[in-house]
Design a protein around this motif. Structure first.
Motif, short mmCIF file in Angstrom:
data_model
loop_
_atom_site.label_atom_id
_atom_site.label_comp_id
_atom_site.label_asym_id
_atom_site.label_seq_id
_atom_site.Cartn_x
_atom_site.Cartn_y
_atom_site.Cartn_z
N LEU A 94 8.22 12.44 9.59
CA LEU A 94 9.61 12.38 9.11
C LEU A 94 9.68 12.40 7.58
CD1 LEU A 94 11.28 9.89 11.61
CD2 LEU A 94 11.33 12.40 11.62
N GLU A 95 8.77 11.69 6.94
CA GLU A 95 8.83 11.65 5.48
C GLU A 95 8.32 12.96 4.86
OE1 GLU A 95 6.96 7.93 4.35
OE2 GLU A 95 8.83 6.84 4.78
N MET A 96 7.49 13.71 5.59
CA MET A 96 7.01 15.00 5.09
C MET A 96 8.14 16.03 5.12
SD MET A 96 3.96 17.42 6.60
CE MET A 96 4.84 17.82 8.10
N ASN A 97 8.99 15.98 6.14
CA ASN A 97 10.01 17.01 6.35
C ASN A 97 11.39 16.64 5.85
OD1 ASN A 97 8.28 18.86 7.56
ND2 ASN A 97 8.53 17.93 9.57
N THR A 98 11.61 15.40 5.48
CA THR A 98 12.95 14.96 5.07
C THR A 98 12.83 14.01 3.89
OG1 THR A 98 13.02 12.96 6.42
CG2 THR A 98 13.69 15.01 7.51
N ASP A 99 13.97 13.56 3.42
CA ASP A 99 13.97 12.50 2.41
C ASP A 99 14.32 11.15 3.06
OD1 ASP A 99 16.65 12.89 2.94
OD2 ASP A 99 17.27 12.94 0.83
N TRP A 100 14.18 11.08 4.38
CA TRP A 100 14.48 9.85 5.09
C TRP A 100 13.48 8.76 4.75
CZ3 TRP A 100 14.97 12.14 10.72
CH2 TRP A 100 16.03 13.05 10.74
N GLU A 101 13.96 7.53 4.75
CA GLU A 101 13.09 6.37 4.61
C GLU A 101 12.77 5.87 6.02
OE1 GLU A 101 13.07 1.84 2.78
OE2 GLU A 101 14.87 3.06 2.57
N VAL A 102 11.49 5.73 6.33
CA VAL A 102 11.08 5.28 7.65
C VAL A 102 10.58 3.85 7.56
CG1 VAL A 102 9.59 5.70 9.64
CG2 VAL A 102 10.49 7.64 8.32
N LEU A 103 11.28 2.96 8.25
CA LEU A 103 10.92 1.56 8.33
C LEU A 103 10.15 1.34 9.63
CD1 LEU A 103 14.50 0.32 7.47
CD2 LEU A 103 12.61 0.55 5.87
N LEU A 104 9.20 0.43 9.62
CA LEU A 104 8.35 0.24 10.79
C LEU A 104 8.36 -1.21 11.27
CD1 LEU A 104 5.26 2.26 9.49
CD2 LEU A 104 7.06 3.07 11.03
N ALA A 105 8.28 -1.36 12.59
CA ALA A 105 8.11 -2.67 13.21
C ALA A 105 7.13 -2.51 14.36
CB ALA A 105 9.44 -3.20 13.72
N SER A 106 6.19 -3.45 14.47
CA SER A 106 5.10 -3.32 15.44
C SER A 106 5.38 -3.97 16.79
CB SER A 106 3.81 -3.88 14.86
OG SER A 106 4.00 -5.24 14.51
N ASP A 107 6.52 -4.63 16.92
CA ASP A 107 6.91 -5.18 18.22
C ASP A 107 8.42 -5.41 18.25
OD1 ASP A 107 7.60 -7.96 17.40
OD2 ASP A 107 5.45 -8.25 17.14
N GLY A 108 8.92 -5.75 19.42
CA GLY A 108 10.35 -5.89 19.59
C GLY A 108 10.98 -7.00 18.77
N VAL A 109 10.32 -8.13 18.66
CA VAL A 109 10.86 -9.26 17.90
C VAL A 109 10.98 -8.88 16.42
CG1 VAL A 109 10.46 -11.65 17.20
CG2 VAL A 109 9.98 -10.95 19.55
N LYS A 110 9.92 -8.30 15.87
CA LYS A 110 9.96 -7.86 14.47
C LYS A 110 11.00 -6.76 14.29
CE LYS A 110 5.15 -9.05 13.65
NZ LYS A 110 3.77 -8.53 13.66
N GLY A 111 11.13 -5.90 15.29
CA GLY A 111 12.09 -4.82 15.21
C GLY A 111 13.53 -5.31 15.17
N VAL A 112 13.85 -6.29 15.99
CA VAL A 112 15.20 -6.85 15.98
C VAL A 112 15.50 -7.47 14.62
CG1 VAL A 112 16.67 -8.66 16.95
CG2 VAL A 112 15.32 -7.20 18.48
N THR A 113 14.54 -8.23 14.10
CA THR A 113 14.72 -8.87 12.79
C THR A 113 14.92 -7.82 11.70
OG1 THR A 113 13.39 -10.76 13.45
CG2 THR A 113 13.66 -10.41 11.09
N LYS A 114 14.09 -6.78 11.71
CA LYS A 114 14.19 -5.73 10.69
C LYS A 114 15.52 -4.98 10.83
CE LYS A 114 10.72 -4.21 8.62
NZ LYS A 114 9.50 -3.61 8.07
N ALA A 115 15.96 -4.73 12.05
CA ALA A 115 17.23 -4.05 12.27
C ALA A 115 18.39 -4.87 11.70
CB ALA A 115 17.45 -3.77 13.76
#
Length: 134
Positions: free
Chosen positions: A23-44
């Protein structure tokens, strides 16, 4: 127009690396990452991305459980959500499609076209959000 922000919630490090790179190679989008559901909810909640890419099969909270948490959260309920899954079971795909998720992407996906798939599902115009058109 500001760059789009994509949150990927996936327990597989290789998948996270591939999606971020593609995604970062083809766009100017920022990609945020979370390695599990709990971290993902918090990051969201904290980051409020423009879209969430959510793996279905994860430990602790699976993708459908994370989906329920996000859709019942005042801060994340309006964020478009796209399931990403390796399952080919018709019942599971139907269950995902019957949610209020914005879409479903089946693995393996073409990393060079992932941005186009996401943009199409979200009704984004790639030319206006920084994709290099050749």
């Amino acid at each position: 127009m500001a760059a789009k922000r994509v949150l990927l919630i996936d327990d597989n490090e290789d998948n996270r690396t591939l999606v971020k790179f593609a995604l970062e190679m083809n766009t100017d989008w920022e990609v945020l990452l979370a390695s599990d559901g709990v971290k993902g909810v918090t990051k969201a909640e904290l980051e409020r991305p423009d879209v969430i890419l959510l793996d279905v099969i994860m430990p602790y909270l699976n993708g459908l459980e994370v989906y329920e948490v996000l859709k019942n959260n005042l801060f994340t309920c309006a964020i478009p959500l796209i399931f990403i899954t390796a399952t080919t079971q018709t019942k599971v795909i139907a269950k995902l499609e019957n949610t209020l998720a914005t879409g479903v992407i089946i693995k393996p996906f073409d990393p060079l076209r992932l941005d186009t798939q996401i943009a199409k599902i979200c009704n984004w115009n790639l030319e206006s959000i920084g994709k290099t058109v050749v």
